[in-house]
Motif scaffolding. Sequence first.
Motif, PDB file in Angstrom:
ATOM      1  N   PHE A  43       0.824  -1.207   0.000  1.00 40.65           N
ATOM      2  CA  PHE A  43       0.000   0.000   0.000  1.00 40.65           C
ATOM      3  C   PHE A  43       0.861   1.261   0.000  1.00 40.65           C
ATOM      4  O   PHE A  43       0.475   2.279  -0.567  1.00 40.65           O
ATOM      5  N   ALA A  44       2.043   1.207   0.610  1.00 44.00           N
ATOM      6  CA  ALA A  44       2.963   2.339   0.537  1.00 44.00           C
ATOM      7  C   ALA A  44       3.429   2.556  -0.898  1.00 44.00           C
ATOM      8  O   ALA A  44       3.541   3.694  -1.367  1.00 44.00           O
ATOM      9  N   ASP A  45       3.686   1.452  -1.613  1.00 45.15           N
ATOM     10  CA  ASP A  45       4.078   1.556  -3.016  1.00 45.15           C
ATOM     11  C   ASP A  45       2.939   2.092  -3.885  1.00 45.15           C
ATOM     12  O   ASP A  45       3.151   2.875  -4.808  1.00 45.15           O
ATOM     13  N   LEU A  46       1.729   1.643  -3.577  1.00 44.38           N
ATOM     14  CA  LEU A  46       0.565   2.119  -4.326  1.00 44.38           C
ATOM     15  C   LEU A  46       0.411   3.631  -4.159  1.00 44.38           C
ATOM     16  O   LEU A  46       0.163   4.354  -5.136  1.00 44.38           O
ATOM     17  N   ILE A  47       0.563   4.112  -2.941  1.00 42.67           N
ATOM     18  CA  ILE A  47       0.490   5.556  -2.683  1.00 42.67           C
ATOM     19  C   ILE A  47       1.596   6.286  -3.439  1.00 42.67           C
ATOM     20  O   ILE A  47       1.367   7.351  -4.037  1.00 42.67           O
ATOM     21  N   ALA A  48       2.810   5.717  -3.434  1.00 45.84           N
ATOM     22  CA  ALA A  48       3.934   6.361  -4.118  1.00 45.84           C
ATOM     23  C   ALA A  48       3.708   6.436  -5.619  1.00 45.84           C
ATOM     24  O   ALA A  48       4.002   7.455  -6.254  1.00 45.84           O
ATOM     25  N   ILE A  49       3.186   5.374  -6.206  1.00 43.68           N
ATOM     26  CA  ILE A  49       2.962   5.350  -7.651  1.00 43.68           C
ATOM     27  C   ILE A  49       1.920   6.393  -8.059  1.00 43.68           C
ATOM     28  O   ILE A  49       2.106   7.144  -9.022  1.00 43.68           O
ATOM     29  N   ILE A  50       0.834   6.458  -7.320  1.00 39.98           N
ATOM     30  CA  ILE A  50      -0.212   7.423  -7.658  1.00 39.98           C
ATOM     31  C   ILE A  50       0.279   8.850  -7.418  1.00 39.98           C
ATOM     32  O   ILE A  50       0.009   9.758  -8.221  1.00 39.98           O
ATOM     33  N   SER A  51       1.020   9.071  -6.348  1.00 44.70           N
ATOM     34  CA  SER A  51       1.543  10.419  -6.089  1.00 44.70           C
ATOM     35  C   SER A  51       2.548  10.819  -7.159  1.00 44.70           C
ATOM     36  O   SER A  51       2.636  11.998  -7.523  1.00 44.70           O
ATOM     37  N   ASN A  52       3.300   9.854  -7.704  1.00 44.87           N
ATOM     38  CA  ASN A  52       4.202  10.164  -8.819  1.00 44.87           C
ATOM     39  C   ASN A  52       3.430  10.596 -10.050  1.00 44.87           C
ATOM     40  O   ASN A  52       3.825  11.522 -10.758  1.00 44.87           O
ATOM     41  N   HIS A  53       2.345   9.895 -10.295  1.00 48.80           N
ATOM     42  CA  HIS A  53       1.551  10.228 -11.485  1.00 48.80           C
ATOM     43  C   HIS A  53       1.031  11.662 -11.419  1.00 48.80           C
ATOM     44  O   HIS A  53       1.037  12.378 -12.419  1.00 48.80           O
ATOM     45  N   PHE A  54       0.623  12.084 -10.255  1.00 50.08           N
ATOM     46  CA  PHE A  54       0.103  13.443 -10.091  1.00 50.08           C
ATOM     47  C   PHE A  54       1.196  14.440  -9.683  1.00 50.08           C
ATOM     48  O   PHE A  54       0.902  15.610  -9.448  1.00 50.08           O
ATOM     49  N   GLN A  55       2.446  13.954  -9.613  1.00 48.41           N
ATOM     50  CA  GLN A  55       3.596  14.800  -9.286  1.00 48.41           C
ATOM     51  C   GLN A  55       3.384  15.566  -7.972  1.00 48.41           C
ATOM     52  O   GLN A  55       3.610  16.775  -7.889  1.00 48.41           O
ATOM     53  N   LEU A  56       2.942  14.823  -6.975  1.00 52.82           N
ATOM     54  CA  LEU A  56       2.729  15.427  -5.662  1.00 52.82           C
ATOM     55  C   LEU A  56       4.066  15.619  -4.951  1.00 52.82           C
ATOM     56  O   LEU A  56       5.033  14.918  -5.213  1.00 52.82           O
ATOM     57  N   CYS A  57       4.105  16.554  -4.027  1.00 58.19           N
ATOM     58  CA  CYS A  57       5.333  16.847  -3.300  1.00 58.19           C
ATOM     59  C   CYS A  57       5.652  15.699  -2.335  1.00 58.19           C
ATOM     60  O   CYS A  57       4.759  14.959  -1.913  1.00 58.19           O
ATOM     61  N   PRO A  58       6.931  15.526  -1.975  1.00 60.80           N
ATOM     62  CA  PRO A  58       7.317  14.432  -1.069  1.00 60.80           C
ATOM     63  C   PRO A  58       6.598  14.484   0.276  1.00 60.80           C
ATOM     64  O   PRO A  58       6.282  13.439   0.845  1.00 60.80           O
TER      65      PRO A  58
END
Length: 360
Positions: A43-58
Amino acid sequence: MELEDQWWKGQLATDIYQTLRCNELKLPSFKAQSPQLNLRRYFADLIAIISNHFQLCPTARHLAVYLLDLFMDRYDVTIQQLHMVSLSCLLLASKFEEREDRIPKLDILNSLGCMSSINLVLTKQALLHMELFLLESFQWNLYLPTAAHFIEYYLSIAVHEGDLHDGWPMSCLEKTKLYMAKYADYFLEVSLQDHGFLCFAPSLVAAACVAASRLILHVSPTWAPRLQRLSGYMWENLVPCAEKLLTAHDSDVKEANKQKCQQPLQQGQTLCHSLSQAATAAPYRHRPGMQYAQQATQPSLAANLRAASYLPPTTTMQVSNGPPQGTTQTITTSFEPKSNQTNRVYQVGMLYSFAPCFDR
């Protein structure tokens, strides 16, 4: 909310840092007692992948994972509900850390390949109810510092012209700063993947990321007096956390070398040169791309993914690694799509009567 660019250079930087340090003392304790703890990395990876797609801040990504950690530590929920909880944590963190125009939109979120692969369709009503339940669970407090909130402050003085590189004066300060930032980001993502880092204060994890980066880059002294004054941490305080980070780095380098050896050498390329390139690029490759395919029939867990934030944003994604040992049956049973139900919506209880597995 998102802080202005280069806030650490302003007059209020010290006050902001001290406020963050005081606030981290009030963070809830993490007991690592969730029955689904073995699924936490997925689930941490899932959050990271989606946040990458939307270019969210770290900071949004790290806050989302921390919210998920706290929720999983308090409640025993089904795998279906954990998907909804993970995405709701990401949306809450985005609303708290990002600008309004960067918050993921529902229609775009539903169009992602990872959503198709798990047959999950989000509805506005379900998300609103889940976000409300999460806010009540956290007592409406999302001001929870993570290591990502401290890293830029430390990086502002992580490299100085008075530092030495391999015992020699710094030849290119700007290039070293660039590599320092890359390695610090890498180690920051390593800390996000392992819940074991939650036993350290977020500010200490960020400081250890900088210290580990200086070690890898052969910058001396490893922990300069100015860094000790700024962070308030001595080298002895950072050793346990830095050792965990460096162990993960060594593992990634070995894995990269192993994969490079298994690939056929290109014409004119020697084995020695291949291994050298693999070792150099290791912190920026880590694992083969973790992505979700829209045609996938069930979700697979990327058990070995190290730093999902380095993946380029993409709409079509697929997972290359299988689920962790011991969780295959649970995942297969819970998410086996029906032939006549290609766009199933998981119905999460309107009242969200999750059973607390531990006393708050």
